[in-house]
Design a protein around this motif. Sequence first.
Motif, mmCIF file in Angstrom:
data_model
loop_
_atom_site.group_PDB
_atom_site.id
_atom_site.type_symbol
_atom_site.label_atom_id
_atom_site.label_comp_id
_atom_site.label_asym_id
_atom_site.label_seq_id
_atom_site.Cartn_x
_atom_site.Cartn_y
_atom_site.Cartn_z
ATOM 1 N N LYS A 108 0.829 -1.210 0.000
ATOM 2 C CA LYS A 108 0.000 0.000 0.000
ATOM 3 C C LYS A 108 0.862 1.259 0.000
ATOM 4 O O LYS A 108 0.503 2.276 -0.625
ATOM 5 C CB LYS A 108 -0.950 -0.022 1.193
ATOM 6 N N LEU A 111 2.028 1.692 -3.570
ATOM 7 C CA LEU A 111 0.931 2.172 -4.406
ATOM 8 C C LEU A 111 0.692 3.666 -4.204
ATOM 9 O O LEU A 111 0.573 4.437 -5.168
ATOM 10 C CB LEU A 111 -0.350 1.398 -4.083
ATOM 11 N N LYS A 112 0.645 4.084 -2.949
ATOM 12 C CA LYS A 112 0.376 5.492 -2.647
ATOM 13 C C LYS A 112 1.481 6.377 -3.199
ATOM 14 O O LYS A 112 1.215 7.419 -3.827
ATOM 15 C CB LYS A 112 0.241 5.686 -1.140
ATOM 16 N N GLN A 115 1.168 6.507 -6.989
ATOM 17 C CA GLN A 115 0.043 7.345 -7.421
ATOM 18 C C GLN A 115 0.367 8.830 -7.287
ATOM 19 O O GLN A 115 -0.090 9.648 -8.089
ATOM 20 C CB GLN A 115 -1.198 7.001 -6.585
ATOM 21 N N ALA A 167 -5.524 -4.901 -3.311
ATOM 22 C CA ALA A 167 -5.234 -3.468 -3.220
ATOM 23 C C ALA A 167 -4.635 -2.945 -4.520
ATOM 24 O O ALA A 167 -4.979 -1.844 -4.987
ATOM 25 C CB ALA A 167 -4.277 -3.205 -2.051
ATOM 26 N N ALA A 171 -6.482 -0.225 -7.170
ATOM 27 C CA ALA A 171 -5.853 1.078 -7.431
ATOM 28 C C ALA A 171 -5.773 1.402 -8.914
ATOM 29 O O ALA A 171 -5.405 2.519 -9.290
ATOM 30 C CB ALA A 171 -4.452 1.105 -6.814
ATOM 31 N N ASN A 172 -6.116 0.445 -9.767
ATOM 32 C CA ASN A 172 -6.018 0.667 -11.210
ATOM 33 C C ASN A 172 -6.849 1.871 -11.652
ATOM 34 O O ASN A 172 -8.000 2.023 -11.252
ATOM 35 C CB ASN A 172 -6.499 -0.577 -11.964
ATOM 36 N N THR A 174 -6.561 4.892 -10.795
ATOM 37 C CA THR A 174 -6.803 5.843 -9.714
ATOM 38 C C THR A 174 -5.469 6.452 -9.319
ATOM 39 O O THR A 174 -4.749 5.879 -8.506
ATOM 40 C CB THR A 174 -7.425 5.142 -8.479
ATOM 41 N N THR A 180 -2.437 -0.741 -13.300
ATOM 42 C CA THR A 180 -1.868 -1.819 -12.484
ATOM 43 C C THR A 180 -2.274 -3.195 -13.007
ATOM 44 O O THR A 180 -3.304 -3.344 -13.672
ATOM 45 C CB THR A 180 -2.350 -1.712 -11.022
#
Length: 374
Positions: A108, A111-112, A115, A167, A171-172, A174, A180
């Motif tokens: 996570k 990912l954050k 992004q 997760a 997140a794809n 976004t 992703t």
Amino acid sequence: MASRREAPSVPSLGRIAVIGGCGFLGSHIVSLLVERHPKTSIAVLDLRTSSNRNLSPNVSYHDCDITDYEGVKSLFERLKPDGVIHTASPHFHLAPAIHDKVNVGGTKNLLKAAQETGVKAFVYTSSASVILGPNVELVNADEEYPLVVGDAQPEYYTTTKAYAETAVLAANRTPPTFLTTAIRPAGIFGEGDIQLLPKMVTAYHKGQTKFQVGDNNNLFDFTYVGNVAHGHLLALQALLDTHKMLPTVPLDTERVDGEAFFITNGQPVYFWDFARAVWHEAGDRLPLSSVWHLSENVAMTIGAILENLFWVMGKTPNLTRAQVRYSTKNKYHSIEKAKRRLGYAPIVDLDEGIRRGVRYILENEKKEREKKGQ
């Protein structure tokens, strides 16, 4: 003027970060990236970057703890990766809290940070076992099978891999420019393997090849690490190509972003046939007529006793109940989706993969003996 005989120029993929790039799978992905895309700038992020270092000038190494969000974001802001391949994961046998912290929390964080720093493509290394339950047999299983998590999943490590995959796929798009996908390899082995082949070669050295659990009538997927690396690069390329076509959304039958893919050798084999191929490559010539067959029930009883005895010593025995379950059940998967959407096909067959992996172990054993003057 360039010669007509020159190899065609391979375009750069831009800046690619490989998380866990000093590990078993990650180092193979880095090597394949260097081989296929020599102009690509590659950043390896790992907890410790002291092993499996590729000597290419296009590869940089950065110590990074993915459970530290600020540290991850700072690196991403500096490196500005176009694509991320996330292979990092703690050892299967470590404590549940570590699996939570790294597999779920660490993913996570990545990912954050991705992004927030303009990453275009994010490829996650999941596991084929996310659909495997304790009493489930997988026969040509595809991506439509449900995830098995929580109380239904006896392996907590696998639960955390499934949560992390969820997760990643959630997140794809976004933001809409962030794409992703998840790769689900099954039974990875090869050069640098620390779990599968070393245990089998050790069993050969200890004279333990005369035992077999069950009737050997269950098919199993084993996947050479080079094929898994190949699958990851195909997925990365597909996401980057899709990004160029934004805001267009591909047809459902062609879509890669937001999807999971099984990657195997496409050669399911009887479990003990694989083990015996490994042992034969290591030097074993025991005739099948000399093999002792243990029934599944007897092996489960022995496994339970050994687990209790070794638990007192803080160790794991060579035979566990989980190993008995896995070695006597069908567990193989369909790679049709990967073939259709990624253009995937194995690049190294099972026999050649076994040869490469076992010879790697034997050569390293020889070097160690020479160091010790034996």
